[in-house]
Scaffold this motif. Structure first.
Motif, PDB file in Angstrom:
ATOM      1  N   GLU A 223       0.858  -1.203   0.000  1.00 22.45           N
ATOM      2  CA  GLU A 223       0.000   0.000   0.000  1.00 22.45           C
ATOM      3  C   GLU A 223       0.887   1.245   0.000  1.00 22.45           C
ATOM      4  OE1 GLU A 223      -0.787  -2.502   2.027  1.00 22.45           O
ATOM      5  OE2 GLU A 223      -2.945  -2.867   1.927  1.00 22.45           O
ATOM      6  N   GLN A 224       1.906   1.213   0.839  1.00 21.63           N
ATOM      7  CA  GLN A 224       2.815   2.364   0.942  1.00 21.63           C
ATOM      8  C   GLN A 224       3.618   2.564  -0.348  1.00 21.63           C
ATOM      9  OE1 GLN A 224       3.524   4.927   3.166  1.00 21.63           O
ATOM     10  NE2 GLN A 224       1.457   4.267   3.696  1.00 21.63           N
ATOM     11  N   LEU A 225       4.022   1.458  -0.947  1.00 15.94           N
ATOM     12  CA  LEU A 225       4.767   1.543  -2.209  1.00 15.94           C
ATOM     13  C   LEU A 225       3.907   2.239  -3.275  1.00 15.94           C
ATOM     14  CD1 LEU A 225       7.515   0.220  -3.473  1.00 15.94           C
ATOM     15  CD2 LEU A 225       5.911  -1.293  -4.613  1.00 15.94           C
ATOM     16  N   VAL A 226       2.659   1.804  -3.359  1.00 20.42           N
ATOM     17  CA  VAL A 226       1.734   2.373  -4.340  1.00 20.42           C
ATOM     18  C   VAL A 226       1.411   3.833  -3.986  1.00 20.42           C
ATOM     19  CG1 VAL A 226      -0.625   2.205  -5.262  1.00 20.42           C
ATOM     20  CG2 VAL A 226       0.777   0.139  -5.038  1.00 20.42           C
ATOM     21  N   ALA A 227       1.293   4.118  -2.672  1.00 18.94           N
ATOM     22  CA  ALA A 227       1.000   5.498  -2.252  1.00 18.94           C
ATOM     23  C   ALA A 227       2.127   6.440  -2.687  1.00 18.94           C
ATOM     24  CB  ALA A 227       0.811   5.566  -0.734  1.00 18.94           C
ATOM     25  N   GLY A 228       3.359   5.990  -2.535  1.00 19.56           N
ATOM     26  CA  GLY A 228       4.507   6.812  -2.955  1.00 19.56           C
ATOM     27  C   GLY A 228       4.488   7.051  -4.452  1.00 19.56           C
ATOM     28  N   ALA A 229       4.150   5.987  -5.192  1.00 16.59           N
ATOM     29  CA  ALA A 229       4.086   6.117  -6.654  1.00 16.59           C
ATOM     30  C   ALA A 229       2.933   7.045  -7.052  1.00 16.59           C
ATOM     31  CB  ALA A 229       3.909   4.736  -7.286  1.00 16.59           C
ATOM     32  N   ALA A 230       1.807   6.921  -6.342  1.00 10.67           N
ATOM     33  CA  ALA A 230       0.634   7.740  -6.693  1.00 10.67           C
ATOM     34  C   ALA A 230       0.927   9.221  -6.422  1.00 10.67           C
ATOM     35  CB  ALA A 230      -0.586   7.274  -5.896  1.00 10.67           C
ATOM     36  N   ASP A 231       1.629   9.512  -5.335  1.00  9.72           N
ATOM     37  CA  ASP A 231       1.976  10.910  -5.059  1.00  9.72           C
ATOM     38  C   ASP A 231       2.950  11.437  -6.121  1.00  9.72           C
ATOM     39  OD1 ASP A 231       0.265  11.054  -2.993  1.00  9.72           O
ATOM     40  OD2 ASP A 231       1.769  10.918  -1.396  1.00  9.72           O
ATOM     41  N   MET A 232       3.833  10.571  -6.575  1.00  2.00           N
ATOM     42  CA  MET A 232       4.773  10.998  -7.627  1.00  2.00           C
ATOM     43  C   MET A 232       4.042  11.161  -8.962  1.00  2.00           C
ATOM     44  SD  MET A 232       7.723  12.053  -8.414  1.00  2.00           S
ATOM     45  CE  MET A 232       8.608  11.960  -6.888  1.00  2.00           C
ATOM     46  N   GLU A 233       3.020  10.335  -9.176  1.00  6.38           N
ATOM     47  CA  GLU A 233       2.191  10.490 -10.396  1.00  6.38           C
ATOM     48  C   GLU A 233       1.618  11.916 -10.422  1.00  6.38           C
ATOM     49  OE1 GLU A 233      -0.931   7.435 -10.804  1.00  6.38           O
ATOM     50  OE2 GLU A 233      -2.125   8.898 -11.926  1.00  6.38           O
ATOM     51  N   LYS A 234       1.164  12.385  -9.253  1.00  9.33           N
ATOM     52  CA  LYS A 234       0.634  13.761  -9.195  1.00  9.33           C
ATOM     53  C   LYS A 234       1.750  14.777  -9.426  1.00  9.33           C
ATOM     54  CE  LYS A 234      -3.036  13.223  -5.877  1.00  9.33           C
ATOM     55  NZ  LYS A 234      -2.774  12.722  -4.543  1.00  9.33           N
ATOM     56  N   ALA A 235       2.877  14.546  -8.743  1.00 11.32           N
ATOM     57  CA  ALA A 235       3.985  15.516  -8.803  1.00 11.32           C
ATOM     58  C   ALA A 235       4.568  15.640 -10.207  1.00 11.32           C
ATOM     59  CB  ALA A 235       5.074  15.116  -7.811  1.00 11.32           C
ATOM     60  N   CYS A 236       4.388  14.595 -11.025  1.00 16.06           N
ATOM     61  CA  CYS A 236       4.936  14.608 -12.388  1.00 16.06           C
ATOM     62  C   CYS A 236       3.831  14.753 -13.432  1.00 16.06           C
ATOM     63  CB  CYS A 236       5.700  13.316 -12.662  1.00 16.06           C
ATOM     64  SG  CYS A 236       7.096  13.049 -11.578  1.00 16.06           S
ATOM     65  N   GLY A 237       2.647  15.152 -12.997  1.00 11.39           N
ATOM     66  CA  GLY A 237       1.487  15.227 -13.892  1.00 11.39           C
ATOM     67  C   GLY A 237       1.669  16.263 -14.995  1.00 11.39           C
ATOM     68  N   ALA A 238       0.863  16.108 -16.044  1.00 20.10           N
ATOM     69  CA  ALA A 238       0.946  17.020 -17.192  1.00 20.10           C
ATOM     70  C   ALA A 238       0.566  18.446 -16.797  1.00 20.10           C
ATOM     71  CB  ALA A 238       0.035  16.514 -18.302  1.00 20.10           C
TER      72      ALA A 238
END
Ligand SMILES: O=P(O)(O)OC[C@H]1O[C@](O)(CO)[C@@H](O)[C@@H]1O
Length: 445
Positions: A223-238
């Motif tokens: 869950e934490q691994l995915v949470a970190g990736a999801a926050d980075m998905e936002k931080a690198c969003g278009a």
């Protein structure tokens, strides 16, 4: 979450030139978002972190528990993207000596199906003879020779040692929903299976069951691994402005360096637990960008170990390289250098200092020396070795890779070049269907 610093590239390329990539990066982001670029049928990774459901993670954790409860050893059978992501995360988060420890909190994780070494497979099967072991068979195509060969051996051994019924419980397949031999076998034998989505390529699959299942079996918090990736998905969003978007900046900087003759990128760590993160990264960038006679060559070193082997080349060899350092901010443990009355080794100047402080000074000293020696340097700060931070690092590299491939003008999501060796190998081994190729290759020998 990770952060990126490119200050130490500015003696070699200019800030203005990097900023000038804004429009190109925006176009690349748009191609990814709208699916209008090359390889647009392989964009399932793009919004994967934010779309993973709690139920999916619970299903993975439940299967991981079955393996954890019933196995002393779990073999991850897979090659390339079908094992590197799992191994990268597991090794980054594990104790360095986990498999030598008396008291185990998780099964020993062993990797197979990523080579065709008879000695490796013989020694593995020998080791497993008295072990309660399980297998996660991972192959998107379901037909990769290395993995299929290892799995054939492991399946038989598992059934012989543990009986067909138990084997059924402790063998899990991660493969295509419909195609391939791994799917056929899993369906016939009644194994639990997880699907690799059609639109996620192997090297982008770490956040699918390909990575998540083994990582959960090893005892880590997916869950934490995915949470970190999801926050980075936002931080690198278009929608994130170029100057604040780490994936955009990394992609732009490495392309600008490439256009200025820096043809080799060396991913550097100062922590051996990150070795397999580099191996994963090399496949990600190597398969994505190395085509059409183009592409930065992705290399890696583990410092300070390799400062005593590759350090000379990096300091004074051909000036065609740049470095990207993964800089680990906080280590997990505390260890001070003891004082020694005799001081025979002359190390009392370090007495009372943390070992990590020595390592950090090695890192800083290396950065300055290499920049002085003509090697541009980017720095990715990883706050600590946690699931969350590693998740953010993996997604950052994936997103930057998609952008970077489009900046380079290639299809970042295919890997046609990998077929050449396979074709020759099959021809040499007289695989049915390769009769013409067999004749042709024999005539060349
Ligand atoms: O999951 P599969 O289909 O066995 O493929 C494994 C690896 O082989 C490749 O297809 C070619 O090396 C990679 O892209 C992939 O990660």
């Amino acid at each position: 979450m990770i952060s990126l610093n490119i200050e130490k590239t500015f003696g070699f390329i200019s800030k203005e030139k990097v900023s000038a990539y804004e429009a190109e990066v925006k176009a690349a982001q748009e191609m990814l978002e709208k699916g209008t670029g090359k390889g647009n049928d392989f964009l399932g990774w793009l919004h994967l972190p934010s779309s993973i459901s709690k139920e999916h993670l619970a299903d993975l954790n439940a299967t991981a528990k079955v393996l954890r409860d019933n196995c002393e050893v779990v073999i991850i059978a897979g090659i390339g993207g079908s094992y590197l992501g799992a191994r990268a995360v597991i090794e980054a988060l594990s104790n360095s000596f986990t498999w030598l420890q008396e008291k185990k909190t998780a099964p020993i994780m062993i990797y197979a199906g990523h080579n065709i070494s008879e000695d490796y497979l013989f020694e593995l099967t020998e080791y497993l003879k008295d072990k309660k072991f399980g297998v996660i068979n991972i192959s998107k195509s379901g037909t990769t020779t290395e993995t299929a060969l290892a799995f054939r051996l492991l399946k038989k051994q598992c059934e012989d040692q543990r009986g067909k019924e138990t084997a059924k419980q402790v063998i899990v397949a991660v493969t295509d929903a419909k195609k391939g031999a791994a799917r056929v076998t899993a369906d016939k034998e009644g194994y639990k299976t997880f699907i690799i989505p059609d639109n996620v390529g192997g090297r982008f699959s770490v956040l699918t069951p390909v990575g998540l299942l083994p990582i959960a079996v090893a005892g880590f918090d997916i869950e934490q691994l995915v949470a970190g990736a999801a926050d980075m998905e936002k931080a690198c969003g278009a929608d994130v402005p170029f100057a604040e978007n780490p994936a955009a900046i990394y992609a732009a900087t490495r392309n600008e360096l490439y256009r200025n003759g820096k043809k080799i990128e060396i991913l550097v760590n100062f922590c051996p637990k990150l070795h397999y993160v580099s191996e994963w990264w090399k496949q990600l960038y190597g398969e994505s960008e190395g085509k059409d006679n183009k592409g930065i060559f992705p290399a890696s070193v583990d410092f300070s170990t390799d400062l005593h082997s590759m350090g000379q080349w990096i300091q004074e060899g051909e000036r065609s390289i740049f470095e990207t350092v993964i800089s680990l901010d906080k280590v997990d443990h505390k260890l001070e250098v003891p004082s020694d009355e005799a001081n025979l080794d002359g190390l009392n100047f370090l007495a009372g200092k943390r070992v990590d402080e020595v390592n950090k000074m090695a890192e800083l000293g290396t950065q300055l020396a290499h920049v002085d020696g003509g090697v541009p340097n980017m720095r990715i700060v990883l706050p600590s070795l946690s699931e969350y931070n590693i998740g953010s690092l993996l997604y950052f590299f994936e997103k930057a890779c998609g952008i970077s491939g489009y900046l380079l003008g290639v299809n970042p999501f295919n890997q046609p070049g990998v077929e050449a060796y396979k074709k020759n190998m099959f021809a040499l081994l007289n695989k049915p269907g390769y009769e013409e190729e067999s004749k042709a290759i024999q005539s060349r020998l």
